[in-house]
Write a protein that holds these residues in place. Structure first.
Motif, PDB file in Angstrom:
ATOM      1  N   ASN A  22      35.209  84.141  58.656  1.00  0.00           N
ATOM      2  CA  ASN A  22      35.875  82.957  58.549  1.00  0.00           C
ATOM      3  C   ASN A  22      35.941  81.887  59.504  1.00  0.00           C
ATOM      4  O   ASN A  22      36.130  80.741  59.120  1.00  0.00           O
ATOM      5  N   ALA A  23      36.023  82.221  60.866  1.00  0.00           N
ATOM      6  CA  ALA A  23      35.998  81.148  61.746  1.00  0.00           C
ATOM      7  C   ALA A  23      34.488  80.528  61.869  1.00  0.00           C
ATOM      8  O   ALA A  23      34.355  79.147  62.108  1.00  0.00           O
ATOM      9  N   LEU A  24      33.557  81.293  61.692  1.00  0.00           N
ATOM     10  CA  LEU A  24      32.198  80.671  61.375  1.00  0.00           C
ATOM     11  C   LEU A  24      32.074  79.751  60.245  1.00  0.00           C
ATOM     12  O   LEU A  24      31.612  78.401  60.602  1.00  0.00           O
ATOM     13  N   HIS A  25      32.650  80.173  59.179  1.00  0.00           N
ATOM     14  CA  HIS A  25      32.865  79.290  57.955  1.00  0.00           C
ATOM     15  C   HIS A  25      33.653  77.967  58.388  1.00  0.00           C
ATOM     16  O   HIS A  25      32.877  76.827  57.915  1.00  0.00           O
ATOM     17  N   ALA A  26      34.659  78.124  58.996  1.00  0.00           N
ATOM     18  CA  ALA A  26      35.421  76.888  59.126  1.00  0.00           C
ATOM     19  C   ALA A  26      34.699  76.052  60.160  1.00  0.00           C
ATOM     20  O   ALA A  26      34.791  74.660  60.027  1.00  0.00           O
ATOM     21  N   GLU A  27      33.886  76.481  61.106  1.00  0.00           N
ATOM     22  CA  GLU A  27      33.211  75.570  62.259  1.00  0.00           C
ATOM     23  C   GLU A  27      32.182  74.866  61.227  1.00  0.00           C
ATOM     24  O   GLU A  27      31.985  73.709  61.321  1.00  0.00           O
ATOM     25  N   CYS A  28      31.350  75.690  60.611  1.00  0.00           N
ATOM     26  CA  CYS A  28      30.192  75.329  59.982  1.00  0.00           C
ATOM     27  C   CYS A  28      30.566  74.171  58.708  1.00  0.00           C
ATOM     28  O   CYS A  28      29.766  73.358  58.753  1.00  0.00           O
ATOM     29  N   PHE A  29      31.467  74.405  58.111  1.00  0.00           N
ATOM     30  CA  PHE A  29      32.014  73.586  56.933  1.00  0.00           C
ATOM     31  C   PHE A  29      33.261  72.673  57.177  1.00  0.00           C
ATOM     32  O   PHE A  29      33.627  71.927  56.310  1.00  0.00           O
ATOM     33  N   GLU A  30      33.599  72.663  58.297  1.00  0.00           N
ATOM     34  CA  GLU A  30      34.574  71.813  59.003  1.00  0.00           C
ATOM     35  C   GLU A  30      35.806  71.771  58.182  1.00  0.00           C
ATOM     36  O   GLU A  30      36.001  70.857  57.387  1.00  0.00           O
ATOM     37  N   HIS A  31      36.233  73.110  58.239  1.00  0.00           N
ATOM     38  CA  HIS A  31      37.928  73.114  57.410  1.00  0.00           C
ATOM     39  C   HIS A  31      38.445  73.894  58.216  1.00  0.00           C
ATOM     40  O   HIS A  31      38.132  74.754  59.436  1.00  0.00           O
ATOM     41  N   GLY A  32      39.806  74.164  57.932  1.00  0.00           N
ATOM     42  CA  GLY A  32      40.599  75.227  58.756  1.00  0.00           C
ATOM     43  C   GLY A  32      40.126  76.719  58.326  1.00  0.00           C
ATOM     44  O   GLY A  32      39.542  76.989  57.409  1.00  0.00           O
ATOM     45  N   ILE A  33      40.487  77.498  59.354  1.00  0.00           N
ATOM     46  CA  ILE A  33      40.115  78.973  59.168  1.00  0.00           C
ATOM     47  C   ILE A  33      41.046  79.502  58.060  1.00  0.00           C
ATOM     48  O   ILE A  33      42.309  79.473  58.052  1.00  0.00           O
ATOM     49  N   SER A  34      40.436  80.234  57.029  1.00  0.00           N
ATOM     50  CA  SER A  34      40.949  80.709  55.917  1.00  0.00           C
ATOM     51  C   SER A  34      41.058  82.462  56.402  1.00  0.00           C
ATOM     52  O   SER A  34      40.851  82.816  57.505  1.00  0.00           O
ATOM     53  N   ALA A  35      41.755  83.095  55.366  1.00  0.00           N
ATOM     54  CA  ALA A  35      41.904  84.403  55.325  1.00  0.00           C
ATOM     55  C   ALA A  35      41.050  85.190  54.327  1.00  0.00           C
ATOM     56  O   ALA A  35      41.495  86.248  53.947  1.00  0.00           O
ATOM     57  N   SER A  36      39.952  84.556  53.981  1.00  0.00           N
ATOM     58  CA  SER A  36      39.270  85.128  52.866  1.00  0.00           C
ATOM     59  C   SER A  36      38.472  86.572  53.312  1.00  0.00           C
ATOM     60  O   SER A  36      38.381  86.970  54.556  1.00  0.00           O
ATOM     61  N   ASN A  37      38.476  87.489  52.436  1.00  0.00           N
ATOM     62  CA  ASN A  37      37.949  88.929  52.553  1.00  0.00           C
ATOM     63  C   ASN A  37      36.603  88.835  52.316  1.00  0.00           C
ATOM     64  O   ASN A  37      36.061  89.120  51.034  1.00  0.00           O
ATOM     65  N   TRP A  38      35.799  88.326  53.385  1.00  0.00           N
ATOM     66  CA  TRP A  38      34.295  88.135  53.240  1.00  0.00           C
ATOM     67  C   TRP A  38      33.525  89.726  52.828  1.00  0.00           C
ATOM     68  O   TRP A  38      32.633  89.800  52.073  1.00  0.00           O
ATOM     69  N   TRP A  39      34.293  90.797  53.507  1.00  0.00           N
ATOM     70  CA  TRP A  39      33.479  92.106  53.585  1.00  0.00           C
ATOM     71  C   TRP A  39      33.657  92.529  52.106  1.00  0.00           C
ATOM     72  O   TRP A  39      32.911  92.922  51.469  1.00  0.00           O
ATOM     73  N   LEU A  40      35.045  92.340  51.456  1.00  0.00           N
ATOM     74  CA  LEU A  40      34.932  92.890  49.921  1.00  0.00           C
ATOM     75  C   LEU A  40      34.377  92.072  49.040  1.00  0.00           C
ATOM     76  O   LEU A  40      33.662  92.738  48.154  1.00  0.00           O
TER      77      LEU A  40
END
Length: 137
Positions: A22-40
């Motif tokens: 979530n932190a990496l996605h926020a930094e790379c795509f320039e948005h706030g940090i979400s609480a997505s369940n990437w693992w699931l």
């Protein structure tokens, strides 16, 4: 031989924490940090994913979704700005394409913004194709 930038560990279907993706996605795509369940999501829908780490820090990630047979799809290629131009994104693509081929896929699809065309076509070997898109949001 696979492309492996020195000093980095590349792992297919590597273990990751949702918070770090979530932190990496926020930094790379320039948005706030979400609480997505990437693992699931990755475990449910994906052929796999590639993690690149420097020491224990996640510095690269790509998701490889698929249709369960012939088509794989590159999604969410992420390398933060501080780690770009070091071969990490190319290593992500090499591993992702190799694993899709090993799984029996016939095609690997990717879409991208125009400024990334040289990377995907020149550095990674993707070819231009006709495609369609309907923007829903």
């Amino acid at each position: 031989m696979k492309f492996r930038p020195s000093g980095f560990d590349i792992e297919w279907r590597g273990v990751f924490e949702n918070s770090e993706v979530n932190a990496l996605h926020a930094e790379c795509f320039e948005h706030g940090i979400s609480a997505s369940n990437w693992w699931l999501r990755a475990n449910h829908f994906s052929l796999g994913w590639v993690c690149v780490r420097e020491a224990r820090t996640l510095v690269g990630f790509v998701n490889v979704a698929w249709d369960g047979e012939a088509h794989a799809f590159i999604l969410d290629t992420m390398v933060p700005p501080a780690f770009q131009r070091r071969g990490i994104a190319r290593a992500l693509m090499v591993e992702a394409v190799d694993r899709a081929e090993r799984a029996g896929c016939e095609w690997v699809h990717v879409d991208f913004e125009p400024h990334l065309q040289s990377f995907y076509f020149d550095a990674c070997g993707f070819k231009p194709t006709h495609a369609g898109l309907i923007a829903l949001r």
